[in-house]
Design an enzyme around this catalytic site. Structure first.
Site, PDB file in Angstrom:
ATOM      1  N   VAL A  60       0.865  -1.421  -0.322  1.00 25.46           N
ATOM      2  CA  VAL A  60       0.145   0.202  -0.017  1.00 25.46           C
ATOM      3  C   VAL A  60       0.948   1.218  -0.338  1.00 25.46           C
ATOM      4  CG1 VAL A  60      -1.999  -1.245   1.441  1.00 25.46           C
ATOM      5  CG2 VAL A  60      -0.453   0.485   2.419  1.00 25.46           C
ATOM      6  N   TYR A 151       1.308   7.793  15.154  1.00 28.06           N
ATOM      7  CA  TYR A 151      -0.498   6.702  14.921  1.00 28.06           C
ATOM      8  C   TYR A 151      -0.959   7.509  14.825  1.00 28.06           C
ATOM      9  CZ  TYR A 151      -3.999   3.353  14.545  1.00 28.06           C
ATOM     10  OH  TYR A 151      -4.887   2.421  14.405  1.00 28.06           O
TER      11      TYR A 151
END
Length: 242
Positions: A60, A151
């Protein structure tokens, strides 16, 4: 009309649940399971329903891999109609101690990958004048814990990307929405102890974690015709954790 649906991170608990939800409720759809290295569970699902599911090798973080995947889908299942950007991971550390590559890897897998995926999917959706993009963000994007600066920043970026792209694509019949799940059964770090899990559940008004199919139900709705006037939204699914 039969729809071609691409789900990234399709070997994990949530990715598989989303795939099975579509397959069970949309009888003529084709589901493409985007996977990289771990693919055992995705292979099992594809073997059960070989006429309706297929594995797509997809790194990805690579724009070229995205272009190849979309071309492969168009060759075997028709134009891409639904993209679920579900792939991602976290690599936690306090910012003061975080290595540069820890920051870069997490931003690349969780934010840049969504950019590449949306950019690859848009041409087919624009030609059809319709499409659905659902980006899986995280509760960490809006309630950021310590130790997850990389994150949290990446997932907050996913929300910003979602809102901006929704405005760009709305007139073409393409909706773009984000989901922020909380804790999900089967998707928790294996090193977490039973005591830690119990303490986390006690913080939740529902006193339990989400079942993957509960998140999948929201993805399915946002990808349906019933949600045709919903775009640019961020749906928090966390059992009431505020």
């Amino acid at each position: 009309m039969s729809r071609s649906i691409l789900i990234t991170g399709a070997n994990g608990a949530l990715g598989l649940a989303i795939a099975e939800f579509f397959l069970a409720r949309e009888g003529d759809c084709r589901v493409f399971l985007g996977v990289r290295e771990r693919r055992d569970r995705a292979e099992e699902l594809a073997a059960r329903l070989p006429d309706r599911t297929a594995l797509i090798s997809l790194e990805v973080t690579s724009p070229d891999a995205w272009k190849a995947a979309v071309a492969d889908i168009e060759a075997h299942g028709g134009p891409l109609s639904v993209l679920v950007n579900n792939a991602g991971f976290h690599e936690d550390a306090l910012l003061a101690n975080m290595a540069q590559d820890q920051w870069s890897r997490v931003l690349d897998a969780n934010l840049n990958a969504v950019f590449h995926g949306c950019q690859a999917a848009l041409p087919a959706m624009m030609r059809q004048r319709q499409g659905r993009i659902v980006n899986i963000a995280s509760l960490s994007a809006i309630s950021s814990p310590a130790g997850q600066t990389n994150y949290s920043a990446a997932k907050a970026g996913v929300i910003g990307l979602t809102q901006s792209l929704a405005k760009e694509s709305a007139r073409m019949g393409i909706t773009v929405n984000a989901i922020c799940p909380g804790y999900i059964e089967g998707g928790l770090p294996p090193e977490w102890t039973p005591e830690h899990l119990k303490a986390l559940k006690m913080q939740l008004p529902m006193r339990r974690f989400a079942r993957p199919e509960e998140i999948a139900a929201a993805v399915f709705f946002l990808a349906s015709t019933d949600a045709s006037y919903i775009t640019g939204t961020t749906l928090k699914i966390d059992g009431g954790l505020l």
